[in-house]
Write an enzyme that holds these catalytic residues in place. Structure first.
Site, PDB file in Angstrom:
ATOM      1  N   HIS A 150       8.949  -3.073   8.774  1.00 22.95           N
ATOM      2  CA  HIS A 150       7.935  -3.726   7.814  1.00 22.95           C
ATOM      3  C   HIS A 150       8.313  -3.984   6.439  1.00 22.95           C
ATOM      4  CE1 HIS A 150       3.411  -4.511   6.542  1.00 22.95           C
ATOM      5  NE2 HIS A 150       4.148  -3.682   5.739  1.00 22.95           N
TER       6      HIS A 150
ATOM      7  N   ASP B  78       7.621  -5.089  13.584  1.00 20.91           N
ATOM      8  CA  ASP B  78       7.107  -4.027  12.262  1.00 20.91           C
ATOM      9  C   ASP B  78       5.961  -3.000  13.381  1.00 20.91           C
ATOM     10  OD1 ASP B  78       5.112  -3.837  10.341  1.00 20.91           O
ATOM     11  OD2 ASP B  78       5.544  -5.768   9.553  1.00 20.91           O
TER      12      ASP B  78
ATOM     13  N   SER C 155       3.351  -6.551   2.451  1.00 23.29           N
ATOM     14  CA  SER C 155       2.361  -5.944   2.912  1.00 23.29           C
ATOM     15  C   SER C 155       1.148  -5.761   2.351  1.00 23.29           C
ATOM     16  CB  SER C 155       2.762  -4.672   3.844  1.00 23.29           C
ATOM     17  OG  SER C 155       2.169  -3.804   3.826  1.00 23.29           O
ATOM     18  N   MET C 156       0.447  -5.107   1.835  1.00 23.02           N
ATOM     19  CA  MET C 156      -0.569  -5.457   1.187  1.00 23.02           C
ATOM     20  C   MET C 156      -0.570  -5.965   0.000  1.00 23.02           C
ATOM     21  SD  MET C 156      -3.314  -2.248  -0.487  1.00 23.02           S
ATOM     22  CE  MET C 156      -2.705  -2.300  -2.073  1.00 23.02           C
TER      23      MET C 156
ATOM     24  N   PHE D 160       0.703  -1.322   0.063  1.00 20.79           N
ATOM     25  CA  PHE D 160      -0.810  -0.197  -0.052  1.00 20.79           C
ATOM     26  C   PHE D 160       1.521   1.646   0.558  1.00 20.79           C
ATOM     27  CE2 PHE D 160      -2.525   3.321   2.736  1.00 20.79           C
ATOM     28  CZ  PHE D 160      -3.569   2.968   1.733  1.00 20.79           C
TER      29      PHE D 160
END
Length: 257
Positions: free
Chosen positions: A224, A194, A97-98, A29
Site C-alpha cells: 500500500h 494492497d 491513499s487518503m 491517513f
C-alpha cells in the site's frame, strides 16, 4: 483545529524551492510527509519546487485525531496548494491513499491544477465499514504499515480513535460523488497487492472522473505505501515523464498563435 501535541521528529512538513513548476505531495491517513519524502527529494533534485504539508492531527499524537474532521485535513492541503500556486505558474498534485482522496477533492474544486497523480488512492474500503458502529472515543489498534520492504520504517500511530476512521469513511463517500467534477489530466499507480485499499479503487476512480487524459501504472513489487516501497523509483520515473509531457503540452498551448 489547534493541535495539543508536538510534531514527532521526522514527521514535519517539507518544502524545496525550485522552478516555476510546483509539485504538491499529500500523505495518507495516519501517515506523515516522511512517507513521501524520498520521492519529494527526487523531484527537488530535478529542479521542481516541492511542497509536502503535514495534515492536521497527523505526526503528533493519536489523541489529536479525536478532534479532527476531514475538513481540517482538506484545509491543510488547500492552503498548501494556494501557497504553491501563488509561487508557481504550474502545479501538479500527488496524493497517496487518503492523500489521493484529498487530491481528487482538490481537483474537483480547482480546475486550474495542471495534473494529478494518485498512488493507491482510497474511495471505498469495505473492510473499514464496521468502524461506523464503534463509539467515536474508542481507540483501534493499528498493525504495521503495509510496506513490502522489511527495511523501511514509517512514522505512524500505534492506535487511532474510531472518530478519525468515521471521518475518513464519510469523506470517501463525499468525494466519490465529486469524481465527475474532476477533469484534469490524471495518472494512477496501483499496487497489485494492497492489504489496505482494494486495488479496484483505482479503476473505479479512472472510470468516474471526466478527465480526457487518463493512465495507470501497475506496481508489482509494492504494497500500500508504495512511495516508500520497492517500486518507488518507478513512481518517480513515470511521474517525471507525466509531468514533463504535460508541462510541454501546456507550454505549447500558451505560446501557440
Amino acid at each position: 483545529m489547534k493541535e495539543a501535541y508536538q510534531v514527532i521528529p521526522g514527521a514535519e512538513a517539507f518544502y524545496y524551492e525550485g522552478s516555476e513548476i510546483g509539485i504538491l505531495l499529500c500523505h495518507g491517513f495516519i501517515g506523515t510527509p516522511q512517507s513521501v519524502e524520498y520521492i519529494g527529494k527526487a523531484f527537488a533534485r530535478e529542479g521542481y519546487t516541492v511542497s509536502a504539508p503535514r495534515l492536521t492531527g497527523h505526526g503528533t499524537h493519536a489523541k489529536d485525531l479525536e478532534h479532527c474532521t476531514f475538513s481540517d485535513w482538506f484545509s491543510s492541503l488547500e492552503k498548501a496548494y494556494l501557497d504553491l500556486k501563488a509561487r508557481c505558474t504550474t502545479v501538479y498534485v500527488i496524493g497517496q491513499s487518503m492523500g489521493g482522496t484529498l487530491t481528487l477533492d482538490l481537483a474537483s474544486r480547482y480546475q486550474d491544477i495542471d495534473g494529478i497523480l494518485l498512488i493507491n488512492p482510497a474511495i471505498h474500503v469495505p473492510a473499514m465499514a464496521h468502524y461506523h458502529h464503534l463509539a467515536p472515543t474508542h481507540f483501534i489498534k493499528e498493525g504495521a504499515p503495509d510496506i513490502k520492504d522489511p527495511n523501511v520504517t514509517e512514522i505512524t500511530y500505534p492506535e487511532v480513535p474510531a472518530f478519525a476512521y468515521q471521518q475518513l469513511l464519510t469523506y470517501m463517500d463525499v468525494v466519490k460523488k465529486r469524481l465527475p467534477l474532476v477533469k484534469t489530466p490524471i495518472t494512477c499507480f496501483q499496487s497489485t497487492i494492497d492489504h489496505v485499499v482494494p486495488p479496484e479503487n483505482t479503476n473505479y476512480i479512472l472510470q468516474s472522473v471526466q478527465s480526457e487524459l487518463k493512465s495507470k501504472h501497475v506496481l508489482d513489487n509494492s504494497y500500500h505505501v508504495a512511495s516508500m516501497d520497492y517500486d518507488k523509483e518507478k513512481i518517480i520515473r513515470e511521474s517525471l515523464r507525466f509531468i514533463q509531457h504535460q508541462s510541454a503540452a501546456s507550454h505549447l498551448k500558451k505560446v501557440s498563435l
